[in-house]
Design a protein around this motif. Structure first.
Motif, PDB file in Angstrom:
ATOM      1  N   SER A   1      37.635  51.208  34.487  1.00  0.00           N
ATOM      2  CA  SER A   1      36.993  50.195  35.320  1.00  0.00           C
ATOM      3  C   SER A   1      38.060  49.380  36.032  1.00  0.00           C
ATOM      4  O   SER A   1      39.199  49.300  35.594  1.00  0.00           O
ATOM      5  N   LYS A   2      37.664  48.731  37.116  1.00  0.00           N
ATOM      6  CA  LYS A   2      38.568  47.843  37.833  1.00  0.00           C
ATOM      7  C   LYS A   2      38.312  46.418  37.373  1.00  0.00           C
ATOM      8  O   LYS A   2      37.169  45.992  37.244  1.00  0.00           O
ATOM      9  N   TYR A   3      39.391  45.698  37.116  1.00  0.00           N
ATOM     10  CA  TYR A   3      39.338  44.317  36.682  1.00  0.00           C
ATOM     11  C   TYR A   3      40.112  43.469  37.684  1.00  0.00           C
ATOM     12  O   TYR A   3      41.166  43.864  38.163  1.00  0.00           O
ATOM     13  N   GLU A   4      39.572  42.273  37.974  1.00  0.00           N
ATOM     14  CA  GLU A   4      40.209  41.363  38.921  1.00  0.00           C
ATOM     15  C   GLU A   4      40.545  40.057  38.217  1.00  0.00           C
ATOM     16  O   GLU A   4      39.712  39.496  37.497  1.00  0.00           O
ATOM     17  N   CYS A   5      41.770  39.568  38.440  1.00  0.00           N
ATOM     18  CA  CYS A   5      42.169  38.291  37.875  1.00  0.00           C
ATOM     19  C   CYS A   5      41.433  37.186  38.624  1.00  0.00           C
ATOM     20  O   CYS A   5      41.452  37.133  39.855  1.00  0.00           O
ATOM     21  N   LEU A   6      40.797  36.289  37.878  1.00  0.00           N
ATOM     22  CA  LEU A   6      40.031  35.207  38.483  1.00  0.00           C
ATOM     23  C   LEU A   6      40.934  34.103  39.031  1.00  0.00           C
ATOM     24  O   LEU A   6      40.481  33.249  39.782  1.00  0.00           O
ATOM     25  N   GLN A   7      42.226  34.138  38.681  1.00  0.00           N
ATOM     26  CA  GLN A   7      43.143  33.099  39.147  1.00  0.00           C
ATOM     27  C   GLN A   7      43.940  33.550  40.368  1.00  0.00           C
ATOM     28  O   GLN A   7      43.963  32.863  41.379  1.00  0.00           O
ATOM     29  N   CYS A   8      44.596  34.721  40.294  1.00  0.00           N
ATOM     30  CA  CYS A   8      45.468  35.153  41.397  1.00  0.00           C
ATOM     31  C   CYS A   8      44.881  36.289  42.233  1.00  0.00           C
ATOM     32  O   CYS A   8      45.409  36.607  43.293  1.00  0.00           O
ATOM     33  N   GLY A   9      43.812  36.942  41.744  1.00  0.00           N
ATOM     34  CA  GLY A   9      43.170  38.007  42.501  1.00  0.00           C
ATOM     35  C   GLY A   9      43.768  39.388  42.292  1.00  0.00           C
ATOM     36  O   GLY A   9      43.368  40.341  42.945  1.00  0.00           O
ATOM     37  N   ASP A  10      44.732  39.514  41.385  1.00  0.00           N
ATOM     38  CA  ASP A  10      45.340  40.809  41.085  1.00  0.00           C
ATOM     39  C   ASP A  10      44.268  41.765  40.561  1.00  0.00           C
ATOM     40  O   ASP A  10      43.395  41.372  39.791  1.00  0.00           O
ATOM     41  N   ILE A  11      44.325  43.023  40.978  1.00  0.00           N
ATOM     42  CA  ILE A  11      43.346  44.031  40.555  1.00  0.00           C
ATOM     43  C   ILE A  11      44.065  45.125  39.775  1.00  0.00           C
ATOM     44  O   ILE A  11      45.093  45.648  40.223  1.00  0.00           O
ATOM     45  N   VAL A  12      43.539  45.452  38.600  1.00  0.00           N
ATOM     46  CA  VAL A  12      44.084  46.535  37.776  1.00  0.00           C
ATOM     47  C   VAL A  12      42.957  47.468  37.384  1.00  0.00           C
ATOM     48  O   VAL A  12      41.788  47.084  37.353  1.00  0.00           O
TER      49      VAL A  12
ATOM     50  N   SER B   1      39.958  49.855  29.138  1.00  0.00           N
ATOM     51  CA  SER B   1      39.407  48.751  28.355  1.00  0.00           C
ATOM     52  C   SER B   1      39.887  47.442  28.976  1.00  0.00           C
ATOM     53  O   SER B   1      40.739  47.441  29.864  1.00  0.00           O
ATOM     54  N   HIS B   2      39.345  46.326  28.506  1.00  0.00           N
ATOM     55  CA  HIS B   2      39.707  45.027  29.069  1.00  0.00           C
ATOM     56  C   HIS B   2      41.223  44.829  28.964  1.00  0.00           C
ATOM     57  O   HIS B   2      41.795  44.979  27.884  1.00  0.00           O
TER      58      HIS B   2
END
Length: 51
Positions: free
Chosen positions: A17-28, A32-33
């Motif tokens: 899955s794609k995860y986005e940082c809620l602070q800086c917007g980085d996407i990984v 898993s989380h």
């Protein structure tokens, strides 16, 4: 999406899955989380609603 019209493998738990940082917007992309971002922010699964 109405029941019975699901896209095959759309929410396959074996796929990453794609995860986005809620602070800086980085996407990984991760299976898993990913935990906390390098900036100290929290990651949110982009497939989940923020509501």
């Amino acid at each position: 999406m109405p029941h019975g019209q699901d896209v095959e493998h759309e929410n396959d738990p074996a796929e990453s899955s794609k995860y986005e940082c809620l602070q800086c917007g980085d996407i990984v992309e991760s299976d898993s989380h990913p935990g906390a971002c390098d900036c100290g922010g929290d990651f949110q699964n982009r497939a989940k609603s923020l509501e």
